[in-house]
Design a protein around this motif. Structure first.
Motif, PDB file in Angstrom:
ATOM      1  N   SER A 173      -2.621  -0.430 -12.334  1.00 45.34           N
ATOM      2  CA  SER A 173      -3.323  -1.402 -12.490  1.00 45.34           C
ATOM      3  C   SER A 173      -2.670  -2.430 -13.683  1.00 45.34           C
ATOM      4  O   SER A 173      -2.068  -2.062 -14.452  1.00 45.34           O
ATOM      5  CB  SER A 173      -4.545  -1.096 -12.695  1.00 45.34           C
ATOM      6  N   LEU A 193      -6.867  -3.648  -3.009  1.00 48.78           N
ATOM      7  CA  LEU A 193      -6.152  -2.080  -3.377  1.00 48.78           C
ATOM      8  C   LEU A 193      -4.799  -2.402  -2.782  1.00 48.78           C
ATOM      9  O   LEU A 193      -4.830  -2.244  -1.311  1.00 48.78           O
ATOM     10  CB  LEU A 193      -6.612  -0.937  -3.168  1.00 48.78           C
ATOM     11  N   CYS A 194      -3.828  -2.684  -3.341  1.00 52.06           N
ATOM     12  CA  CYS A 194      -2.299  -2.665  -2.940  1.00 52.06           C
ATOM     13  C   CYS A 194      -1.661  -1.660  -2.384  1.00 52.06           C
ATOM     14  O   CYS A 194      -1.442  -0.638  -3.298  1.00 52.06           O
ATOM     15  CB  CYS A 194      -1.484  -3.851  -3.709  1.00 52.06           C
ATOM     16  N   ILE A 195      -1.299  -1.199  -1.340  1.00 53.95           N
ATOM     17  CA  ILE A 195      -0.598  -0.109  -0.555  1.00 53.95           C
ATOM     18  C   ILE A 195       0.143  -0.184   0.285  1.00 53.95           C
ATOM     19  O   ILE A 195       0.307  -1.641   0.778  1.00 53.95           O
ATOM     20  CB  ILE A 195      -1.401   0.909  -0.421  1.00 53.95           C
ATOM     21  N   GLU A 200      -1.374   3.906   4.429  1.00 53.70           N
ATOM     22  CA  GLU A 200      -2.789   3.784   4.683  1.00 53.70           C
ATOM     23  C   GLU A 200      -3.686   5.103   4.873  1.00 53.70           C
ATOM     24  O   GLU A 200      -4.682   5.227   4.321  1.00 53.70           O
ATOM     25  CB  GLU A 200      -3.272   2.925   5.560  1.00 53.70           C
ATOM     26  N   PHE A 217      -7.701  -2.986   1.710  1.00 53.88           N
ATOM     27  CA  PHE A 217      -6.295  -2.673   1.438  1.00 53.88           C
ATOM     28  C   PHE A 217      -5.550  -4.044   1.533  1.00 53.88           C
ATOM     29  O   PHE A 217      -5.655  -4.790   2.603  1.00 53.88           O
ATOM     30  CB  PHE A 217      -5.952  -1.764   2.517  1.00 53.88           C
ATOM     31  N   ARG A 218      -4.451  -4.037   0.749  1.00 59.73           N
ATOM     32  CA  ARG A 218      -3.681  -5.354   0.792  1.00 59.73           C
ATOM     33  C   ARG A 218      -2.268  -4.866   0.988  1.00 59.73           C
ATOM     34  O   ARG A 218      -2.054  -3.725   0.194  1.00 59.73           O
ATOM     35  CB  ARG A 218      -3.867  -6.200  -0.417  1.00 59.73           C
ATOM     36  N   TYR A 219      -1.275  -5.471   1.487  1.00 60.77           N
ATOM     37  CA  TYR A 219      -0.049  -4.877   1.445  1.00 60.77           C
ATOM     38  C   TYR A 219       1.159  -5.776   0.934  1.00 60.77           C
ATOM     39  O   TYR A 219       0.927  -6.839   0.935  1.00 60.77           O
ATOM     40  CB  TYR A 219       0.240  -4.744   3.103  1.00 60.77           C
ATOM     41  N   GLU A 225       7.001  -3.570  -4.264  1.00 58.48           N
ATOM     42  CA  GLU A 225       5.591  -3.094  -4.488  1.00 58.48           C
ATOM     43  C   GLU A 225       4.952  -3.379  -5.872  1.00 58.48           C
ATOM     44  O   GLU A 225       3.803  -3.670  -5.860  1.00 58.48           O
ATOM     45  CB  GLU A 225       5.643  -1.528  -4.118  1.00 58.48           C
ATOM     46  N   ILE A 229       1.622  -5.420  -6.412  1.00 60.64           N
ATOM     47  CA  ILE A 229       0.536  -4.632  -7.064  1.00 60.64           C
ATOM     48  C   ILE A 229       0.012  -5.501  -8.549  1.00 60.64           C
ATOM     49  O   ILE A 229      -1.089  -5.686  -8.589  1.00 60.64           O
ATOM     50  CB  ILE A 229       0.603  -3.285  -7.528  1.00 60.64           C
ATOM     51  N   GLY A 235      -3.278  -1.089  -7.381  1.00 58.65           N
ATOM     52  CA  GLY A 235      -2.537  -0.303  -6.208  1.00 58.65           C
ATOM     53  C   GLY A 235      -2.229   1.011  -6.468  1.00 58.65           C
ATOM     54  O   GLY A 235      -2.311   1.387  -7.446  1.00 58.65           O
ATOM     55  N   TYR A 237       1.268   3.465  -5.479  1.00 56.56           N
ATOM     56  CA  TYR A 237       2.637   3.500  -5.281  1.00 56.56           C
ATOM     57  C   TYR A 237       3.202   4.642  -5.756  1.00 56.56           C
ATOM     58  O   TYR A 237       2.958   5.420  -6.823  1.00 56.56           O
ATOM     59  CB  TYR A 237       3.396   2.297  -5.904  1.00 56.56           C
TER      60      TYR A 237
END
Length: 289
Positions: A173, A193-195, A200, A217-219, A225, A229, A235, A237
């Motif tokens: 974060s 939340l970035c993944i 997922e 979720f966000r990509y 990555e 994030i 996120g 990772y």
């Protein structure tokens, strides 16, 4: 001599982890190093950071040998843009004295075990999470819990043990969101939340449904990555040291789940001799139940 076929990855860190483990119980150090260096070079060729003097078929012929205990390679189309050809691991027979181990390269060893093509195999624990582990309210945090989350009606395959080549799915974060993000932080968090999209289902299993309520979720799309994030704020990772994440201004929080190569077995295809080989490969650790 009994030959035990074992499905293994064709390239990358998981294959190197398998070769290191086999080398620990057999006279294989030189061959393991040779296979690893060959495949790293071929990866560099595929990525364009190495320019070989020989054609791909000439290199394949150079790597090949008719000796029974010499590694074999094969040529596949890589999934990268332009689908370049890539030389990958295909096969190696290992003399264990009373038994012979036949390492057989597969793109997806776990799925080969699910289809009952092998009794033993190695693959990433991530793939087990992505495909067969149930998603429940409570989080999943260790390899020991995997088998309890596998529906016996879904697959016969079970995890025997990990090989210790561990990197972690970690919570990251920006400091203005959380200084040291952990599961407790996520339980009260609502927002993006970035993944990676491929993770997922894994993330849902690792966090549990209670922690993902209120999370969207966000990509990363075409971004790195860590950069993605940082722009979103929080996120998950894969990290080893976390140095790259910190370079992007991110705080490295709780390690949520180990991404590790694991020995898998399909007991319905198991023989007593395979069980003995499995015990040898994981140092006598019994299969979790």
């Amino acid at each position: 001599m009994t030959t035990i076929p074992v499905a293994v990855p064709r390239k990358g860190r998981p294959l190197e982890a398998v070769l290191d483990r086999v080398a620990a119980v057999a006279d294989l150090e030189e061959q393991a190093d040779s296979i690893a260096s060959t495949l790293r070079y071929e990866k560099a060729v595929t990525k364009g950071t190495q320019t070989p003097a020989e054609d791909v078929y000439d290199r394949l012929a150079e790597y090949s040998d008719t000796d029974r205990y010499h590694p074999e390679y094969t040529l596949l189309r890589d999934a990268r843009l332009g689908v370049p050809r890539r030389i990958v691991f295909d096969s190696l027979r290992v003399d264990l004295g009373e038994h012979e181990l036949h390492l057989v390269g597969r793109e997806e060893p776990f799925r080969a075990l699910r289809k009952h093509e092998f009794g033993l195999g190695f693959d990433s624990a991530d793939l087990v999470l992505e495909e067969v582990v149930s998603i429940e309210p409570e989080p999943l945090s260790s390899l020991d819990e995997l088998n309890d989350r596998i529906d016996p009606h879904d697959t016969d395959v079970r995890v025997v043990d990990g090989l210790g080549d561990t990197v972690h799915h970690a919570l990251l974060s920006m400091p203005d969101v959380a200084d040291a993000p952990d599961r407790e932080f996520l339980r009260g968090y609502e927002g993006p939340l970035c993944i990676s999209p491929r993770y997922e289902r894994l993330v849902r299993a690792v966090l549990g449904t209670e922690a993902t309520d209120g999370v969207s979720f966000r990509y990363p799309d075409d971004r790195d990555e860590e950069a993605a994030i940082a722009s979103i704020g929080v996120g998950i990772y894969l990290t080893v040291t976390g140095s790259t994440a910190r370079d992007h201004g991110l705080s490295v929080g709780e390690r949520l789940f180990p991404s590790e190569t694991v020995l898998l077995e399909n007991p319905t295809e198991h023989e007593d001799v395979a069980a003995a080989v499995a015990e040898l490969l994981v140092g006598g650790i019994e299969t979790p139940v």
